[in-house]
Design a protein around this motif. Structure first.
Motif, PDB file in Angstrom:
ATOM      1  N   TYR A 164      -8.732   2.213   1.896  1.00 57.34           N
ATOM      2  CA  TYR A 164      -7.325   2.874   0.985  1.00 57.34           C
ATOM      3  C   TYR A 164      -7.002   1.510   0.157  1.00 57.34           C
ATOM      4  O   TYR A 164      -7.125   0.603   0.746  1.00 57.34           O
ATOM      5  CB  TYR A 164      -6.466   3.186   1.864  1.00 57.34           C
ATOM      6  N   LEU A 215       0.972  -1.226   0.021  1.00 63.05           N
ATOM      7  CA  LEU A 215      -0.103  -0.205  -0.261  1.00 63.05           C
ATOM      8  C   LEU A 215       0.894   1.183  -0.017  1.00 63.05           C
ATOM      9  O   LEU A 215       1.884   1.333   0.816  1.00 63.05           O
ATOM     10  CB  LEU A 215      -0.935  -0.064   1.192  1.00 63.05           C
ATOM     11  N   SER A 222      -2.752   1.636   8.743  1.00 58.23           N
ATOM     12  CA  SER A 222      -2.987   1.196   7.112  1.00 58.23           C
ATOM     13  C   SER A 222      -3.304  -0.263   6.877  1.00 58.23           C
ATOM     14  O   SER A 222      -4.054  -0.200   5.810  1.00 58.23           O
ATOM     15  CB  SER A 222      -1.492   1.598   6.558  1.00 58.23           C
ATOM     16  N   TYR A 275       0.774   5.567  -0.088  1.00 58.22           N
ATOM     17  CA  TYR A 275       0.451   6.903  -0.046  1.00 58.22           C
ATOM     18  C   TYR A 275       1.187   7.756  -0.860  1.00 58.22           C
ATOM     19  O   TYR A 275       2.258   8.137  -0.364  1.00 58.22           O
ATOM     20  CB  TYR A 275       0.423   7.472   1.730  1.00 58.22           C
ATOM     21  N   GLY A 276       0.835   8.043  -2.117  1.00 61.17           N
ATOM     22  CA  GLY A 276       1.495   8.662  -3.285  1.00 61.17           C
ATOM     23  C   GLY A 276       2.858   7.784  -3.181  1.00 61.17           C
ATOM     24  O   GLY A 276       2.683   6.700  -3.839  1.00 61.17           O
ATOM     25  N   GLN A 323       5.818   4.279   0.759  1.00 56.02           N
ATOM     26  CA  GLN A 323       4.966   2.923   0.742  1.00 56.02           C
ATOM     27  C   GLN A 323       4.695   2.657   2.227  1.00 56.02           C
ATOM     28  O   GLN A 323       5.647   2.747   3.335  1.00 56.02           O
ATOM     29  CB  GLN A 323       6.164   1.895   0.174  1.00 56.02           C
ATOM     30  N   ALA A 324       3.642   2.442   2.593  1.00 56.79           N
ATOM     31  CA  ALA A 324       3.106   2.062   4.076  1.00 56.79           C
ATOM     32  C   ALA A 324       3.039   0.757   4.317  1.00 56.79           C
ATOM     33  O   ALA A 324       3.035   0.463   5.478  1.00 56.79           O
ATOM     34  CB  ALA A 324       1.737   2.949   4.351  1.00 56.79           C
ATOM     35  N   ARG A 366      -7.162  -0.297   7.322  1.00 52.27           N
ATOM     36  CA  ARG A 366      -7.730   0.514   6.253  1.00 52.27           C
ATOM     37  C   ARG A 366      -7.627  -0.375   5.254  1.00 52.27           C
ATOM     38  O   ARG A 366      -8.674  -0.276   4.214  1.00 52.27           O
ATOM     39  CB  ARG A 366      -6.783   1.820   5.812  1.00 52.27           C
ATOM     40  N   SER A 408      -1.888  -1.502  -3.708  1.00 49.00           N
ATOM     41  CA  SER A 408      -1.415  -1.640  -5.151  1.00 49.00           C
ATOM     42  C   SER A 408      -1.196  -2.998  -5.638  1.00 49.00           C
ATOM     43  O   SER A 408      -1.062  -3.345  -6.664  1.00 49.00           O
ATOM     44  CB  SER A 408      -0.107  -0.561  -5.155  1.00 49.00           C
TER      45      SER A 408
END
Ligand code: ATP
Ligand code: MG
Length: 231
Positions: free
Chosen positions: A51, A9, A42, A11-12, A15-16, A45, A54
């Motif tokens: 969210y 995952l 995260s 966020y922009g 990488q979280a 989520r 990817s």
């Protein structure tokens, strides 16, 4: 019942989550531990669909739910108690509980009795505004709201954070009760290690977006978990 498989995952550009895999089973508590900012929220989520991931997959009751919307996952029985509780301050306690009706069929839209047996304070404060409750009472309300939809999978994000000890005990009792029902899978995100160790059947410690240590109740070593969390 829940299998998170190798999810990433972002966020922009940041990488979280890095290749996180984790499982949850009915009647068991899966604990996710780790310091601030390691990706615990995260991960939840991603499970509830707030969210997108990817890559990787989230499988629930045999169905791939990776691309389902949050309300579709709620309808399948995924309940979420978010960090910071996110109750509605201007709605009454009763109205807050009824927001849990969303995913339910008309005939199921009533508040189950065990919400009030677990948290009697909610019954006595039904007409009060959510925002007038103490932090601990709001946490009980947030858990009660998630139970209203009769979840098959219950996700709790740091339910003890900022809560006084007596209410932490009530929350612990509620989680044990729900686990002992045998039908609900529970994922408990925590930084309060003693609380997690009392309740957990399996444990995953996260660091920098990845799971870096796992163990279960049979080989539980709280000292080792604590070291892993501190590293
Ligand atoms: N919406 C967002 N946009 C950009 N970065 C984010 C966002 N939410 C979280 N992050 C970052 O992603 C990383 C993981 O955050 P996350 O909230 O998942 O951690 P956490 O383990 O839940 O932390 P805490 O224990 O403080 O709640 C952190 O570096 C955080 O700053
Ligand atoms: Mg968090």
């Amino acid at each position: 019942m829940l299998e998170v498989k190798d999810i990433n995952l972002f966020y922009g550009a940041a990488q979280a989550l890095r290749g996180v895999s984790i499982a949850a089973e009915p009647g068991k508590v899966t604990c996710v531990l780790g310091r601030n900012g390691v990706g615990k929220t995260s991960l939840l989520r991603a499970m509830v669909g707030q969210y997108p991931v990817s890559s990787g997959a989230i499988v629930f009751d045999g169905d791939d739910i990776t691309s389902l919307k949050p309300y579709e996952r709620a309808r399948k029985g995924i309940g979420f108690v978010p960090q910071g509780r996110e109750i509605f301050p201007l709605l009454t306690v009763e109205e807050n509980l009824k927001t849990g009706f969303g995913p339910l069929k008309r005939q199921d839209k009533h508040i189950p009795d065990d919400v009030f047996s677990l948290f009697p304070v909610l019954q006595s404060m039904l007409g009060r505004r959510g925002g007038d409750l103490s932090g601990g009472q709001q946490q009980q309300l947030a858990i009660g709201r998630a139970l209203v939809m009769r979840p098959k999978l219950l996700l709790l994000d740091e339910p003890t954070e900022g809560i006084q000890p007596s209410i932490i005990k009530d929350i612990g009792r509620a989680i044990s009760y729900l686990r002992n029902l045998g039908s609900i899978a529970i994922v408990l995100v925590e930084q309060y290690l003693d609380f997690a160790c009392e309740l957990g059947d399996s444990f995953a410690v996260m660091d920098r977006g990845a799971v870096k240590f796992t163990c279960d109740r049979t080989n539980l070593d709280a000292g080792e978990i604590s070291r892993q969390m501190a590293l």
